[in-house]
Scaffold this motif. Structure first.
Motif, PDB file in Angstrom:
ATOM      1  N   LEU A 102       0.746  -1.206   0.041  1.00 13.45           N
ATOM      2  CA  LEU A 102      -0.129   0.156   0.051  1.00 13.45           C
ATOM      3  C   LEU A 102       0.830   1.328   0.138  1.00 13.45           C
ATOM      4  O   LEU A 102       0.618   2.183  -0.873  1.00 13.45           O
ATOM      5  CB  LEU A 102      -0.988  -0.104   1.032  1.00 13.45           C
ATOM      6  CG  LEU A 102      -1.915   0.913   1.281  1.00 13.45           C
ATOM      7  CD1 LEU A 102      -3.225   0.456   2.200  1.00 13.45           C
ATOM      8  CD2 LEU A 102      -1.755   2.313   1.909  1.00 13.45           C
ATOM      9  N   THR A 103       1.944   1.158   0.745  1.00 11.09           N
ATOM     10  CA  THR A 103       2.927   2.403   0.845  1.00 11.09           C
ATOM     11  C   THR A 103       3.403   2.648  -0.515  1.00 11.09           C
ATOM     12  O   THR A 103       3.553   3.752  -0.889  1.00 11.09           O
ATOM     13  CB  THR A 103       3.813   2.087   2.026  1.00 11.09           C
ATOM     14  OG1 THR A 103       3.285   2.000   3.074  1.00 11.09           O
ATOM     15  CG2 THR A 103       4.620   3.498   2.163  1.00 11.09           C
ATOM     16  N   ALA A 110       1.797   9.088  -5.696  1.00 10.81           N
ATOM     17  CA  ALA A 110       1.784  10.592  -5.387  1.00 10.81           C
ATOM     18  C   ALA A 110       2.979  11.240  -5.913  1.00 10.81           C
ATOM     19  O   ALA A 110       2.974  12.403  -6.522  1.00 10.81           O
ATOM     20  CB  ALA A 110       2.064  10.622  -3.723  1.00 10.81           C
ATOM     21  N   MET A 111       4.261  10.707  -6.238  1.00 13.07           N
ATOM     22  CA  MET A 111       5.287  11.116  -6.951  1.00 13.07           C
ATOM     23  C   MET A 111       4.805  11.343  -8.303  1.00 13.07           C
ATOM     24  O   MET A 111       5.470  12.349  -8.925  1.00 13.07           O
ATOM     25  CB  MET A 111       6.525  10.300  -6.781  1.00 13.07           C
ATOM     26  CG  MET A 111       7.020  10.459  -5.249  1.00 13.07           C
ATOM     27  SD  MET A 111       7.335  12.135  -4.765  1.00 13.07           S
ATOM     28  CE  MET A 111       8.505  12.766  -6.013  1.00 13.07           C
ATOM     29  N   LEU A 112       4.271  10.565  -9.002  1.00 15.50           N
ATOM     30  CA  LEU A 112       3.700  10.669 -10.507  1.00 15.50           C
ATOM     31  C   LEU A 112       2.906  11.951 -10.657  1.00 15.50           C
ATOM     32  O   LEU A 112       2.990  12.555 -11.633  1.00 15.50           O
ATOM     33  CB  LEU A 112       3.225   9.525 -10.914  1.00 15.50           C
ATOM     34  CG  LEU A 112       3.964   8.232 -11.078  1.00 15.50           C
ATOM     35  CD1 LEU A 112       3.017   6.966 -11.605  1.00 15.50           C
ATOM     36  CD2 LEU A 112       4.940   8.563 -12.151  1.00 15.50           C
ATOM     37  N   LEU A 113       2.238  12.269  -9.683  1.00 18.80           N
ATOM     38  CA  LEU A 113       1.395  13.729  -9.775  1.00 18.80           C
ATOM     39  C   LEU A 113       2.266  14.646  -9.352  1.00 18.80           C
ATOM     40  O   LEU A 113       2.108  15.797  -9.676  1.00 18.80           O
ATOM     41  CB  LEU A 113       0.203  13.358  -8.685  1.00 18.80           C
ATOM     42  CG  LEU A 113      -0.820  12.230  -9.071  1.00 18.80           C
ATOM     43  CD1 LEU A 113      -1.967  12.230  -7.948  1.00 18.80           C
ATOM     44  CD2 LEU A 113      -1.566  12.501 -10.519  1.00 18.80           C
ATOM     45  N   ALA A 114       3.231  14.587  -8.166  1.00 21.19           N
ATOM     46  CA  ALA A 114       3.773  15.617  -7.737  1.00 21.19           C
ATOM     47  C   ALA A 114       5.269  16.244  -8.460  1.00 21.19           C
ATOM     48  O   ALA A 114       5.325  17.457  -8.631  1.00 21.19           O
ATOM     49  CB  ALA A 114       4.431  15.090  -6.172  1.00 21.19           C
ATOM     50  N   VAL A 167      -3.318  11.720  -1.127  1.00 19.06           N
ATOM     51  CA  VAL A 167      -3.431  13.244  -1.076  1.00 19.06           C
ATOM     52  C   VAL A 167      -2.765  13.846   0.438  1.00 19.06           C
ATOM     53  O   VAL A 167      -2.040  14.959   0.200  1.00 19.06           O
ATOM     54  CB  VAL A 167      -4.869  13.404  -0.546  1.00 19.06           C
ATOM     55  CG1 VAL A 167      -5.295  14.916  -0.372  1.00 19.06           C
ATOM     56  CG2 VAL A 167      -5.804  12.932  -1.795  1.00 19.06           C
ATOM     57  N   PHE A 168      -2.589  12.833   1.270  1.00 25.03           N
ATOM     58  CA  PHE A 168      -1.831  13.448   2.384  1.00 25.03           C
ATOM     59  C   PHE A 168      -0.265  13.421   2.128  1.00 25.03           C
ATOM     60  O   PHE A 168       0.381  14.394   2.886  1.00 25.03           O
ATOM     61  CB  PHE A 168      -2.124  12.394   3.620  1.00 25.03           C
ATOM     62  CG  PHE A 168      -1.246  12.936   4.860  1.00 25.03           C
ATOM     63  CD1 PHE A 168      -1.840  13.787   5.725  1.00 25.03           C
ATOM     64  CD2 PHE A 168      -0.116  12.016   5.321  1.00 25.03           C
ATOM     65  CE1 PHE A 168      -0.837  14.254   6.984  1.00 25.03           C
ATOM     66  CE2 PHE A 168       0.352  12.296   6.674  1.00 25.03           C
ATOM     67  CZ  PHE A 168       0.123  13.368   7.334  1.00 25.03           C
ATOM     68  N   ALA A 169       0.241  12.586   1.184  1.00 29.04           N
ATOM     69  CA  ALA A 169       1.680  12.452   1.125  1.00 29.04           C
ATOM     70  C   ALA A 169       2.126  13.429   0.081  1.00 29.04           C
ATOM     71  O   ALA A 169       3.578  13.246   0.046  1.00 29.04           O
ATOM     72  CB  ALA A 169       1.949  11.030   0.850  1.00 29.04           C
ATOM     73  N   MET A 170       1.199  13.918  -0.730  1.00 31.19           N
ATOM     74  CA  MET A 170       1.993  14.467  -2.080  1.00 31.19           C
ATOM     75  C   MET A 170       2.467  16.024  -1.959  1.00 31.19           C
ATOM     76  O   MET A 170       3.433  16.176  -2.691  1.00 31.19           O
ATOM     77  CB  MET A 170       0.714  14.455  -3.001  1.00 31.19           C
ATOM     78  CG  MET A 170       1.077  14.936  -4.398  1.00 31.19           C
ATOM     79  SD  MET A 170      -0.171  14.958  -5.610  1.00 31.19           S
ATOM     80  CE  MET A 170      -1.404  16.221  -5.035  1.00 31.19           C
ATOM     81  N   LEU A 225       5.462   9.962   4.937  1.00 30.67           N
ATOM     82  CA  LEU A 225       4.081  10.307   5.334  1.00 30.67           C
ATOM     83  C   LEU A 225       3.050   9.289   4.686  1.00 30.67           C
ATOM     84  O   LEU A 225       2.021   9.051   5.460  1.00 30.67           O
ATOM     85  CB  LEU A 225       3.745  11.553   4.457  1.00 30.67           C
ATOM     86  CG  LEU A 225       4.494  12.948   5.057  1.00 30.67           C
ATOM     87  CD1 LEU A 225       3.991  14.127   4.165  1.00 30.67           C
ATOM     88  CD2 LEU A 225       4.011  13.339   6.158  1.00 30.67           C
ATOM     89  N   ALA A 226       3.480   8.718   3.757  1.00 24.80           N
ATOM     90  CA  ALA A 226       2.477   7.353   3.324  1.00 24.80           C
ATOM     91  C   ALA A 226       2.433   6.362   4.300  1.00 24.80           C
ATOM     92  O   ALA A 226       1.443   5.582   4.422  1.00 24.80           O
ATOM     93  CB  ALA A 226       3.009   6.940   1.789  1.00 24.80           C
ATOM     94  N   LEU A 227       3.681   6.130   4.881  1.00 20.44           N
ATOM     95  CA  LEU A 227       3.731   5.126   5.868  1.00 20.44           C
ATOM     96  C   LEU A 227       3.062   5.525   7.207  1.00 20.44           C
ATOM     97  O   LEU A 227       2.450   4.557   7.923  1.00 20.44           O
ATOM     98  CB  LEU A 227       5.168   4.670   6.014  1.00 20.44           C
ATOM     99  CG  LEU A 227       5.454   3.420   6.878  1.00 20.44           C
ATOM    100  CD1 LEU A 227       4.698   2.258   6.154  1.00 20.44           C
ATOM    101  CD2 LEU A 227       6.927   3.178   7.166  1.00 20.44           C
ATOM    102  N   SER A 228       3.078   6.705   7.516  1.00 23.01           N
ATOM    103  CA  SER A 228       2.425   7.167   8.638  1.00 23.01           C
ATOM    104  C   SER A 228       1.065   6.967   8.442  1.00 23.01           C
ATOM    105  O   SER A 228       0.017   7.178   9.375  1.00 23.01           O
ATOM    106  CB  SER A 228       2.907   8.451   8.935  1.00 23.01           C
ATOM    107  OG  SER A 228       2.393   9.504   8.050  1.00 23.01           O
TER     108      SER A 228
END
Length: 294
Positions: A102-103, A110-114, A167-170, A225-228
């Protein structure tokens, strides 16, 4: 005096507006949300998760150790091997691999979007001014608030956990990508223009390579952040170690919650040190390129 200043302001029905917007999206874009849910479940469970579960635990622990050694040093490799074997000894291996799947999926998306958004913000002041308050909003919004629309759109399961995590990690990925590209020496960019390089060639050949250490710092922050978010994802049925920690909270099973927390810490240290090692290698390579250019 108190009565004079006690003015009752009209109520602003923000909650009703949000509910109406969510209802409209659910009614009109239900097919799109179903497709996104299917893709996310396919990526997390049937592809990445299935690949991690298909490899024997001991073999995969050795692979993780070798990755840590290659990214950092033999000490991290040895610590990774011991930590992964400890997770297996606690009986948390299956859930740890679910969490890792999942992470990784959420961090990659998230990185592909960021990355493209950060590049656009670095090259356009107007885009930067628009994205900055949006990123501030995304980072300051309480994590649990993301679950409300996510569960509404995708139900309970893996998909809402992945979406909330993305959304949280991006935001750090966008910010550090923009920062890294803006910090590139303008003389290098002007030299590229002088040699007739196209804007795309300057971006891919000069700006991104020189900004790679900062971008890798963004990758590190996105993964952390993803792991959190694993505990939050466990609350909506995403499974993994978050479900163990959540069970420890709700059913007062201290042992299970503690074991799940220890496993999360071990996975977090491995991912943090490995990505930080890659960032250090990028910094060294950048220094060598600058020395060669000088």
């Amino acid at each position: 005096m108190t009565r004079v200043l006690d003015i009752e302001l009209p109520r602003v029905p923000v909650g009703e507006w949000v509910e109406n917007a969510v209802d409209w999206l659910t009614d009109n874009l239900g097919g799109l949300f179903d497709a996104i849910q299917t893709v996310l479940e396919l990526l997390v469970q049937d592809w990445v998760g299935a690949a991690l579960h298909a490899v024997p635990a001991v073999v995969l622990a050795v692979v993780f150790a070798l990755v840590a050694w290659a990214c950092r040093n033999w000490k991290l490799g040895l610590a990774t091997l011991v930590g992964m074997l400890f997770i297996q000894a606690m009986g948390m291996w299956e859930h740890a691999m679910d969490t890792l799947a999942l992470t990784l999926v959420a961090a990659v998306i998230a990185m592909l979007l960021a990355l493209p958004l950060g590049v656009l913000a670095a090259r356009s002041q107007r885009v930067s001014q628009v994205t900055r308050p949006v990123l501030d909003f995304m980072q300051t919004m309480p994590v649990f608030v993301y679950l409300i629309p996510a569960v509404f759109f995708f139900g309970v399961g893996v998909a809402p956990g992945v979406v909330a995590t993305i959304v949280f990690a991006m935001p750090p990925g966008v910010r550090l990508t923009e920062l890294g590209i803006r910090q590139v020496d303008q003389e290098m960019v002007e030299a590229g223009h002088a040699f007739g390089a196209t804007p795309r060639s300057i971006l891919t050949g000069i700006q991104v390579p020189l900004a790679m250490p900062t971008i890798m710092a963004g990758v590190n922050q996105v993964i952390m952040l993803a792991l959190s978010m694993v505990v939050v994802a466990g609350m909506v049925g995403a499974g993994g170690l978050g479900s163990d920690v959540y069970a420890g909270i709700t059913r007062l099973e201290v042992g299970q919650g503690f074991e799940g927390g220890i496993a999360v810490v071990i996975v977090a240290i491995f991912l943090d040190r490995a990505t930080a090692g890659l960032g250090s290698r990028s910094t060294i390579a950048r220094s060598r390129r600058q020395a060669a250019a000088a």
